[in-house]
Design a protein around this motif. Structure first.
Motif, mmCIF file in Angstrom:
data_model
loop_
_atom_site.group_PDB
_atom_site.id
_atom_site.type_symbol
_atom_site.label_atom_id
_atom_site.label_comp_id
_atom_site.label_asym_id
_atom_site.label_seq_id
_atom_site.Cartn_x
_atom_site.Cartn_y
_atom_site.Cartn_z
ATOM 1 N N LEU A 30 1.075 -1.210 0.157
ATOM 2 C CA LEU A 30 -0.103 -0.019 -0.096
ATOM 3 C C LEU A 30 0.766 1.136 0.276
ATOM 4 N N LYS A 31 0.569 2.107 -0.949
ATOM 5 C CA LYS A 31 1.442 3.385 -0.945
ATOM 6 C C LYS A 31 0.847 4.579 -0.621
ATOM 7 N N HIS A 32 -0.639 4.629 -0.652
ATOM 8 C CA HIS A 32 -1.277 5.706 -0.229
ATOM 9 C C HIS A 32 -2.363 5.427 0.618
ATOM 10 N N ILE A 33 -2.210 6.467 1.687
ATOM 11 C CA ILE A 33 -3.232 6.277 2.954
ATOM 12 C C ILE A 33 -4.203 7.379 2.739
ATOM 13 N N ASP A 34 -5.625 6.923 2.449
ATOM 14 C CA ASP A 34 -6.712 7.863 1.971
ATOM 15 C C ASP A 34 -7.221 8.381 3.303
ATOM 16 N N TYR A 35 -7.304 9.593 3.601
ATOM 17 C CA TYR A 35 -8.012 10.139 4.814
ATOM 18 C C TYR A 35 -9.416 10.199 4.751
ATOM 19 N N LYS A 36 -9.975 9.789 3.559
ATOM 20 C CA LYS A 36 -11.540 9.792 3.439
ATOM 21 C C LYS A 36 -12.035 8.650 3.507
ATOM 22 N N ASP A 37 -11.427 7.490 4.062
ATOM 23 C CA ASP A 37 -11.875 6.261 4.412
ATOM 24 C C ASP A 37 -11.688 5.802 5.717
ATOM 25 N N PRO A 38 -12.760 6.288 6.437
ATOM 26 C CA PRO A 38 -12.808 5.982 7.888
ATOM 27 C C PRO A 38 -12.806 4.598 8.410
ATOM 28 N N ASP A 39 -13.374 3.512 7.624
ATOM 29 C CA ASP A 39 -13.383 2.266 7.888
ATOM 30 C C ASP A 39 -11.951 1.610 8.056
ATOM 31 N N PHE A 40 -11.140 2.208 7.374
ATOM 32 C CA PHE A 40 -9.593 1.881 7.211
ATOM 33 C C PHE A 40 -8.943 2.311 8.321
ATOM 34 N N LEU A 41 -9.374 3.663 8.687
ATOM 35 C CA LEU A 41 -8.562 4.359 9.630
ATOM 36 C C LEU A 41 -8.968 3.949 11.245
ATOM 37 N N ILE A 42 -10.407 3.544 11.356
ATOM 38 C CA ILE A 42 -10.830 3.207 12.553
ATOM 39 C C ILE A 42 -9.915 2.056 13.111
#
Length: 88
Positions: A30-42
């Motif tokens: 994974l190269k990019h971490i999307d701040y618009k994806d709350p399911d992943f960031l949680i």
């Protein structure tokens, strides 16, 4: 003499062995971490909304900084809450 198949363990032999931590970003590419994806960031915050440290998540320093900044951006845009009692 008893063979290895006949030996019964009283305790699980895997108890006490720690699993090797790994950086999931390096492992899966994974190269990019999307701040618009709350399911992943949680996955990287606890029940109170605090960011989990590297020693618990296993992330490398580079990606832990990126995760922290993505969580902070999501909080600023009200995608993730700053504080919560039962977030998960």
């Amino acid at each position: 003499m008893a063979t290895q198949d006949e030996i019964k363990f009283l305790n699980n032999p895997n108890i006490g062995k720690k699993q090797k931590k790994y950086c999931r970003f390096k492992k899966f590419g994974l190269k990019h971490i999307d701040y618009k994806d709350p399911d992943f960031l949680i996955q990287f915050i606890n029940e109170q909304g605090k960011i989990l440290p590297r020693r618990l998540t296993g992330n490398s320093l580079k990606y832990q900084k990126r995760v922290a900044s993505a969580i902070k951006r999501a909080r600023h845009l009200a995608i993730l809450p700053f504080v919560s009692d039962l977030l998960k």
